[in-house]
Design an enzyme around this catalytic site. Sequence first.
Site, PDB file in Angstrom:
ATOM      1  N   GLY A  56      63.222 -38.522  17.963  1.00  0.00           N
ATOM      2  CA  GLY A  56      62.271 -38.852  16.859  1.00  0.00           C
ATOM      3  C   GLY A  56      62.771 -39.360  15.695  1.00  0.00           C
ATOM      4  CB  CYS A  83      68.121 -36.834  19.792  1.00  0.00           C
ATOM      5  SG  CYS A  83      68.632 -37.501  18.140  1.00  0.00           S
ATOM      6  CE1 TYR A  84      62.280 -34.284  13.910  1.00  0.00           C
ATOM      7  CE2 TYR A  84      60.909 -33.587  15.704  1.00  0.00           C
ATOM      8  CZ  TYR A  84      61.239 -33.617  14.284  1.00  0.00           C
ATOM      9  OH  TYR A  84      60.306 -32.898  13.473  1.00  0.00           O
ATOM     10  CG  HIS A 170      69.533 -40.404  22.912  1.00  0.00           C
ATOM     11  ND1 HIS A 170      68.168 -40.278  22.834  1.00  0.00           N
ATOM     12  CD2 HIS A 170      69.823 -40.615  21.808  1.00  0.00           C
ATOM     13  CE1 HIS A 170      67.664 -40.052  21.424  1.00  0.00           C
ATOM     14  NE2 HIS A 170      68.658 -40.471  20.679  1.00  0.00           N
ATOM     15  CD  GLU A 172      67.236 -40.522  26.203  1.00  0.00           C
ATOM     16  OE1 GLU A 172      67.853 -39.483  26.696  1.00  0.00           O
ATOM     17  OE2 GLU A 172      66.694 -40.509  25.164  1.00  0.00           O
ATOM     18  N   GLY A 225      47.324 -61.983  41.111  1.00  0.00           N
ATOM     19  CA  GLY A 225      48.578 -62.373  41.715  1.00  0.00           C
ATOM     20  C   GLY A 225      49.919 -61.889  41.084  1.00  0.00           C
ATOM     21  N   GLY A 226      49.499 -61.219  40.306  1.00  0.00           N
ATOM     22  CA  GLY A 226      50.811 -60.251  39.740  1.00  0.00           C
ATOM     23  C   GLY A 226      51.187 -59.230  40.482  1.00  0.00           C
ATOM     24  CG  ASP A 228      51.209 -54.151  37.215  1.00  0.00           C
ATOM     25  OD1 ASP A 228      52.278 -54.078  38.068  1.00  0.00           O
ATOM     26  OD2 ASP A 228      51.019 -54.268  36.158  1.00  0.00           O
ATOM     27  CE  LYS A 371      55.420 -54.947  36.539  1.00  0.00           C
ATOM     28  NZ  LYS A 371      53.924 -55.504  36.107  1.00  0.00           N
TER      29      LYS A 371
END
Length: 515
Positions: A56, A83-84, A170, A172, A225-226, A228, A371
């Site tokens: 953060g 980190c934070y 980090h 990640e 049509g996307g 999701d 996603k």
Amino acid sequence: MVENEKVLVVDFGGQYNQLIARRVRECNVYCEIISYRDGLEAIQKAAPVGIILTGGPNSVYLDDSPSMDPALFEMGIPVLGICYGSQLMMHLLGGKVCRAPEREYGKTLVHVDTASRLFQGVSPDTVCWMSHNDYIESPAPGFAVSAYTENCPVAAAEAPERGLYAVQFHPEVLHTQEGKQMLHNFVYGVCGCKGDWKMDSFVETSIKQLREKIGGGRVLCALSGGVDSSVAAAMLAKAVGKQLTCVFVDHGLLRKNEMEQVCEVFGPNGQFELNFVCVNARERFYEKLRGVEEPEEKRKIIGEEFIRVFEEEAKKIGRVEFLAQGTIYPDVVESGLGGESTVIKSHHNVGGLPDYVDFKEIIEPLRNLFKDETRQAGRELGLPEELVSRQPFPGPGLAIRIIGEVTPEKIRMVQDADAIWREEIGKAGLSSSVSQYYAALTNMKSVGVMGDERTYDYAVALRAVTTTDFMTAESAPIPWEVLQTVTSRIVNEVKHVNRVLYDLTGKPPATIEFE
Ligand code: XMP
């Protein structure tokens, strides 16, 4: 919706909050994000098997900085502070955090104690991503230092018997070369996870749960049509078949062949059993867009017209019990419901919440998925790869990729140019290294010469960007030969285009879309 062992990411406003959760899920462990403001009670209620405190922008020693009830560390649940989060853990438990004499930023060589559970299988000297102004000068009582760098005496500290781990860097981000291993070590080695978050079982369980919830009811779903909405529709079709009606509004602003693909998959000859309504509303949209040049106005018109068309179709179906939406987890987080994210998307999405349809309840089967997980679920459901790996596409479609007035002729130009650009990027093997790419039609006409003839025609702009979060982006370094091939194909094959430009602008100052 599916109950799994869960790791909780407590968000302190760091820019990588979603990334942490994604990485944990990549380890096959379900992970959710909550804000630190939700407090201890929310954490207890979630009953996680492990907790990760994010980075953060604040300094823990300032009065109004985000904090946490220190009882968090007494719950017997393992905690990893990043980190934070690491500084907060030290600060609350009696260590000393202060401004570092030297700010550390970027890839940094970290010396780790490989006897630590967190660093099992990690090289003793490993490159990690650092980004901090403050540092831990001395760890809290009972903590042992398990990593250091040249400028940072406590790059990691731990109290393993209490399940508490703190890392200044980090793990990640991909720049931390062995970060994935460290997170894997935390969830498996420290939290004792079994790894029950798998897409095949998620899909199977979700289908079962949808069936139970929907019973004999009817479901309406707007298909754009996307990725999701297609995945949501496929899942619902598998769950309740003909009780589902999907309405696909063809506004005539889709990419080349996209409407046909959607109809092939979801139409009567497709692989799913459902009621599929494809509305050809092209003329209506073109009519409304005639003479309109301003992008926001185009968005508004398209959004409203979409609602009108959808409403008309919904009325024909009558009352439905459920309205299905393809909301995914980043939508939830970004709309401020999870985590600490301040970014609120204001995109006018085709398929947004229609409040005019008479229904009892909203169903969002993908609400917990990122996603890439949504795409994975689509594959599990047997959707074709072309559909599943589709790039982001704005709801208002090509209307905003045509600068100035939209006409059917201009739509044809941009569709054809875009199809060539996409084909050549694919042939050059670049599709997975570029995040988003498309062709836009500028409103510029200029003089050219073709054969012996003078032309006065349009310029197409090509865009290709790399980005991780779509909030910032860089123009992709497409090889010159690819650009040359595409340029010559476009001017030769697309009528009324006599120039091709490549957009080198990043975001900021430009946006990804070219509206
Ligand atoms: P910008 O142009 O704002 O785009 O840099 C960021 C990302 O969002 C996509 N985008 C949209 N997506 N509805 C959407 O679902 C929209 O109206 C919309 N407008 C932009 C854009 O393609 C990029 O990926």
